[in-house]
Write an enzyme that holds these catalytic residues in place. Structure first.
Site, PDB file in Angstrom:
ATOM      1  N   GLY A  68       0.822  -1.207   0.000  1.00  0.00           N
ATOM      2  CA  GLY A  68       0.000   0.000   0.000  1.00  0.00           C
ATOM      3  C   GLY A  68       0.855   1.255   0.000  1.00  0.00           C
ATOM      4  O   GLY A  68       0.420   2.316   0.469  1.00  0.00           O
ATOM      5  N   ASN A  70       1.789   3.260  -2.412  1.00  0.00           N
ATOM      6  CA  ASN A  70       1.244   4.403  -3.172  1.00  0.00           C
ATOM      7  C   ASN A  70       0.148   5.102  -2.389  1.00  0.00           C
ATOM      8  O   ASN A  70      -0.029   6.318  -2.476  1.00  0.00           O
ATOM      9  CB  ASN A  70       0.710   3.946  -4.535  1.00  0.00           C
ATOM     10  CG  ASN A  70       1.830   3.679  -5.529  1.00  0.00           C
ATOM     11  OD1 ASN A  70       2.283   4.572  -6.223  1.00  0.00           O
ATOM     12  ND2 ASN A  70       2.306   2.434  -5.557  1.00  0.00           N
ATOM     13  N   TRP A  71      -0.570   4.340  -1.634  1.00  0.00           N
ATOM     14  CA  TRP A  71      -1.657   4.872  -0.797  1.00  0.00           C
ATOM     15  C   TRP A  71      -1.092   5.803   0.279  1.00  0.00           C
ATOM     16  O   TRP A  71      -1.478   6.966   0.416  1.00  0.00           O
ATOM     17  CB  TRP A  71      -2.382   3.675  -0.160  1.00  0.00           C
ATOM     18  CG  TRP A  71      -3.555   3.980   0.698  1.00  0.00           C
ATOM     19  CD1 TRP A  71      -4.270   5.142   0.738  1.00  0.00           C
ATOM     20  CD2 TRP A  71      -4.180   3.091   1.628  1.00  0.00           C
ATOM     21  NE1 TRP A  71      -5.301   5.018   1.638  1.00  0.00           N
ATOM     22  CE2 TRP A  71      -5.261   3.773   2.194  1.00  0.00           C
ATOM     23  CE3 TRP A  71      -3.922   1.775   2.043  1.00  0.00           C
ATOM     24  CZ2 TRP A  71      -6.094   3.191   3.159  1.00  0.00           C
ATOM     25  CZ3 TRP A  71      -4.742   1.189   2.985  1.00  0.00           C
ATOM     26  CH2 TRP A  71      -5.819   1.896   3.538  1.00  0.00           C
ATOM     27  N   HIS A 128      11.386   0.551  -0.924  1.00  0.00           N
ATOM     28  CA  HIS A 128      11.037  -0.854  -0.664  1.00  0.00           C
ATOM     29  C   HIS A 128      12.202  -1.590  -0.002  1.00  0.00           C
ATOM     30  O   HIS A 128      12.124  -2.797   0.202  1.00  0.00           O
ATOM     31  CB  HIS A 128      10.749  -1.587  -1.989  1.00  0.00           C
ATOM     32  CG  HIS A 128       9.494  -1.170  -2.692  1.00  0.00           C
ATOM     33  ND1 HIS A 128       8.306  -0.929  -2.047  1.00  0.00           N
ATOM     34  CD2 HIS A 128       9.228  -1.003  -4.018  1.00  0.00           C
ATOM     35  CE1 HIS A 128       7.376  -0.612  -2.948  1.00  0.00           C
ATOM     36  NE2 HIS A 128       7.915  -0.645  -4.133  1.00  0.00           N
ATOM     37  N   ARG A 150       1.808  -5.093   5.791  1.00  0.00           N
ATOM     38  CA  ARG A 150       0.503  -5.637   5.402  1.00  0.00           C
ATOM     39  C   ARG A 150       0.543  -7.145   5.620  1.00  0.00           C
ATOM     40  O   ARG A 150       1.621  -7.753   5.510  1.00  0.00           O
ATOM     41  CB  ARG A 150       0.241  -5.318   3.922  1.00  0.00           C
ATOM     42  CG  ARG A 150      -1.128  -5.715   3.420  1.00  0.00           C
ATOM     43  CD  ARG A 150      -1.292  -5.375   1.929  1.00  0.00           C
ATOM     44  NE  ARG A 150      -2.670  -5.537   1.506  1.00  0.00           N
ATOM     45  CZ  ARG A 150      -3.101  -5.402   0.254  1.00  0.00           C
ATOM     46  NH1 ARG A 150      -2.235  -5.068  -0.709  1.00  0.00           N
ATOM     47  NH2 ARG A 150      -4.373  -5.577  -0.065  1.00  0.00           N
ATOM     48  N   TYR A 213      -1.501  -1.821   6.963  1.00  0.00           N
ATOM     49  CA  TYR A 213      -2.494  -1.576   5.903  1.00  0.00           C
ATOM     50  C   TYR A 213      -3.888  -1.787   6.475  1.00  0.00           C
ATOM     51  O   TYR A 213      -4.810  -1.000   6.235  1.00  0.00           O
ATOM     52  CB  TYR A 213      -2.215  -2.578   4.762  1.00  0.00           C
ATOM     53  CG  TYR A 213      -3.155  -2.502   3.579  1.00  0.00           C
ATOM     54  CD1 TYR A 213      -2.793  -1.802   2.435  1.00  0.00           C
ATOM     55  CD2 TYR A 213      -4.390  -3.146   3.593  1.00  0.00           C
ATOM     56  CE1 TYR A 213      -3.642  -1.733   1.333  1.00  0.00           C
ATOM     57  CE2 TYR A 213      -5.247  -3.081   2.501  1.00  0.00           C
ATOM     58  CZ  TYR A 213      -4.876  -2.373   1.375  1.00  0.00           C
ATOM     59  OH  TYR A 213      -5.720  -2.320   0.292  1.00  0.00           O
ATOM     60  N   SER A 247      -7.754  10.121   0.159  1.00  0.00           N
ATOM     61  CA  SER A 247      -7.001   8.858   0.177  1.00  0.00           C
ATOM     62  C   SER A 247      -7.902   7.623   0.174  1.00  0.00           C
ATOM     63  O   SER A 247      -7.417   6.512   0.367  1.00  0.00           O
ATOM     64  CB  SER A 247      -6.065   8.828   1.389  1.00  0.00           C
ATOM     65  OG  SER A 247      -6.812   8.946   2.579  1.00  0.00           O
ATOM     66  N   ARG A 269      -6.241  -2.157  -7.814  1.00  0.00           N
ATOM     67  CA  ARG A 269      -6.897  -3.413  -8.163  1.00  0.00           C
ATOM     68  C   ARG A 269      -8.148  -3.580  -7.306  1.00  0.00           C
ATOM     69  O   ARG A 269      -9.223  -3.191  -7.704  1.00  0.00           O
ATOM     70  CB  ARG A 269      -5.893  -4.573  -7.984  1.00  0.00           C
ATOM     71  CG  ARG A 269      -6.285  -5.876  -8.642  1.00  0.00           C
ATOM     72  CD  ARG A 269      -5.263  -6.936  -8.328  1.00  0.00           C
ATOM     73  NE  ARG A 269      -5.160  -7.208  -6.896  1.00  0.00           N
ATOM     74  CZ  ARG A 269      -5.880  -8.126  -6.240  1.00  0.00           C
ATOM     75  NH1 ARG A 269      -6.725  -8.879  -6.878  1.00  0.00           N
ATOM     76  NH2 ARG A 269      -5.721  -8.283  -4.928  1.00  0.00           N
ATOM     77  N   LYS A 270      -8.005  -4.097  -6.082  1.00  0.00           N
ATOM     78  CA  LYS A 270      -9.174  -4.280  -5.222  1.00  0.00           C
ATOM     79  C   LYS A 270      -9.133  -3.390  -3.983  1.00  0.00           C
ATOM     80  O   LYS A 270     -10.161  -2.965  -3.485  1.00  0.00           O
ATOM     81  CB  LYS A 270      -9.264  -5.738  -4.779  1.00  0.00           C
ATOM     82  CG  LYS A 270      -9.759  -6.685  -5.866  1.00  0.00           C
ATOM     83  CD  LYS A 270     -10.247  -7.976  -5.265  1.00  0.00           C
ATOM     84  CE  LYS A 270     -10.920  -8.834  -6.321  1.00  0.00           C
ATOM     85  NZ  LYS A 270     -11.206 -10.189  -5.811  1.00  0.00           N
TER      86      LYS A 270
HETATM   87  P1  A3P Z   1      -4.497  -4.904  -4.106  1.00  0.00           P
HETATM   88  O1  A3P Z   1      -3.652  -5.469  -5.207  1.00  0.00           O
HETATM   89  O2  A3P Z   1      -4.773  -5.906  -3.020  1.00  0.00           O
HETATM   90  O3  A3P Z   1      -5.726  -4.244  -4.601  1.00  0.00           O
HETATM   91  P2  A3P Z   1       1.687  -0.650  -3.490  1.00  0.00           P
HETATM   92  O4  A3P Z   1       1.252   0.753  -3.663  1.00  0.00           O
HETATM   93  O5  A3P Z   1       2.675  -0.806  -2.379  1.00  0.00           O
HETATM   94  O6  A3P Z   1       2.144  -1.254  -4.776  1.00  0.00           O
HETATM   95  O7  A3P Z   1       0.407  -1.480  -3.009  1.00  0.00           O
HETATM   96  C1  A3P Z   1      -0.644  -1.728  -3.882  1.00  0.00           C
HETATM   97  C2  A3P Z   1      -1.850  -2.208  -3.116  1.00  0.00           C
HETATM   98  O8  A3P Z   1      -2.409  -1.121  -2.367  1.00  0.00           O
HETATM   99  C3  A3P Z   1      -2.945  -2.716  -4.049  1.00  0.00           C
HETATM  100  O9  A3P Z   1      -3.624  -3.785  -3.363  1.00  0.00           O
HETATM  101  C4  A3P Z   1      -3.819  -1.469  -4.155  1.00  0.00           C
HETATM  102  O10 A3P Z   1      -5.140  -1.710  -4.586  1.00  0.00           O
HETATM  103  C5  A3P Z   1      -3.781  -0.979  -2.723  1.00  0.00           C
HETATM  104  N1  A3P Z   1      -4.206   0.426  -2.587  1.00  0.00           N
HETATM  105  C6  A3P Z   1      -3.820   1.492  -3.321  1.00  0.00           C
HETATM  106  N2  A3P Z   1      -4.483   2.595  -2.936  1.00  0.00           N
HETATM  107  C7  A3P Z   1      -5.294   2.235  -1.938  1.00  0.00           C
HETATM  108  C8  A3P Z   1      -6.254   2.927  -1.132  1.00  0.00           C
HETATM  109  N3  A3P Z   1      -6.477   4.229  -1.286  1.00  0.00           N
HETATM  110  N4  A3P Z   1      -6.926   2.215  -0.197  1.00  0.00           N
HETATM  111  C9  A3P Z   1      -6.708   0.906  -0.028  1.00  0.00           C
HETATM  112  N5  A3P Z   1      -5.817   0.183  -0.760  1.00  0.00           N
HETATM  113  C10 A3P Z   1      -5.122   0.836  -1.706  1.00  0.00           C
END
Ligand code: A3P
Length: 313
Positions: A68, A70-71, A128, A150, A213, A247, A269-270
């Site tokens: 997460g 990017n979140w 990372h 996570r 997460y 967010s 994705r999800k």
């Molecule tokens: P999923 O593949 O389970 O959907 P990273 O940014 O470290 O690559 O992580 C990506 C994961 O964070 C993905 O999980 C993505 O959907 C999830 N993610 C991104 N933005 C998010 C948000 N605002 N809330 C919850 N999950 C989020």
């Protein structure tokens, strides 16, 4: 305020274009025993990174791929903006495209660390990497480190789907093949359990705050407040609400064309908890439960992950 994201999108597009012309076996290289994607990292950049000078007010976001990152980057950038406005330091405004850097510390070119000296405080820097591979100045100069973790079953699930669509990473024919690779140190940025074990050594440091997460998913208002308090950033109720709204998974996905370009279609994705239940076999559950026991049982990060709650069917 949106920060410029053109360089971010360009670097991902270029890496994806280069990777799509490469053979699967050429996509990764080893550095100090850890696999990395060649289209994002290089030994030269790793060596140049040693010269990176951290500042005490830097905000370092450490998270294994698919945790997460990017979140939390979005949340931290918004908090840094709020801080910036409060300090009224106009020259602090990083809306200048020339100053944009790819947010992940280890991705870029050898000149990046020199250019980063021009970036105004407070810098939000993502990585990372495991702690032993980070520039020492991050610890020496007491930068604030947010450690995002996570549950490992959802990390593996998210990573699996990601490798299917992300050209710079080797993809796998089946989930079973991927699982085998995930459990045997074949993933980009190395083994997640090793990642957790190494970071656990820093979990009690006063400049390190671990966030899961799942807790952010559970309650973003409390999560954002705690993070802001750790960073010493004060906000009004309206500012807090804005960070929380911006967010949400839905808002970020909706805005992703601007912030992430075509990569957004792969990334968002999800965004949920427990998707692993759609993939893991009984045998795979047992293997991961055992690995978690071995590496994380009784540790601070292991406890924080609430494995029983999130990883047991
Ligand atoms: P999923 O593949 O389970 O959907 P990273 O940014 O470290 O690559 O992580 C990506 C994961 O964070 C993905 O999980 C993505 O959907 C999830 N993610 C991104 N933005 C998010 C948000 N605002 N809330 C919850 N999950 C989020």
């Amino acid at each position: 305020m949106e920060k410029p994201r053109q360089k971010f999108k360009d670097i991902i597009d270029q890496a994806s274009a280069a990777a799509s012309k490469m053979h699967r076996d050429e996509l990764m290289f080893l550095y100090k025993g850890v696999p990395y994607p060649v289209t994002f990292c290089s030994p030269e950049v790793f060596r140049a990174m040693e010269s990176f000078e951290a500042r005490s007010d830097d905000i370092i976001l450490a998270g294994y791929p698919k945790s997460g990152t990017n979140w939390l980057t979005q949340i931290l950038n918004d908090l840094a903006d709020i801080h910036e406005k409060k300090t009224q330091n106009k020259q602090n405004t990083v809306d200048n495209e020339e100053l944009e850097e790819f947010p992940y510390l280890e991705v870029g070119d050898t000149e990046k660390y020199e250019r980063m000296k021009r970036l105004p405080s407070r810098r939000v820097i993502v990585t990372h990497l495991r702690p032993e591979y980070l520039p020492r100045s991050i610890f020496k100069n007491k930068a604030k480190i947010l450690l995002l973790i996570r549950n490992p079953k959802d990390v593996a699930t998210s990573f699996y789907h990601f490798t299917k669509r992300m050209a710079p990473l080797p993809s796998y024919e089946t989930w079973d093949d991927f699982f085998e690779a995930f459990m045997t140190n074949k993933m980009a940025w190395g083994c997640y359990f090793q990642y957790l074990s190494e970071w656990n050594k820093y979990a009690d440091d006063e400049n390190v705050m671990a966030v899961t997460y799942e807790e952010l998913k559970e309650n973003r208002v409390v999560g954002v407040k705690n993070i802001a308090a750790f960073l010493g950033i004060s906000m009004t109720e309206a500012e807090l609400q804005s960070v929380v709204e911006r967010s949400s998974f839905q808002s970020m996905k909706k805005n992703s064309d601007k912030t992430h370009g075509s990569f957004g279609e792969i990334l968002f994705r999800k965004g949920g908890v427990s998707d692993w239940k759609n993939l893991f076999s009984e045998d795979q559950n047992e293997k991961m439960d055992k690995a978690f026991e071995e590496h994380m049982r009784g540790t601070k990060l292991g406890t924080k992950l609430k494995y029983e709650m999130y990883c047991k069917a």
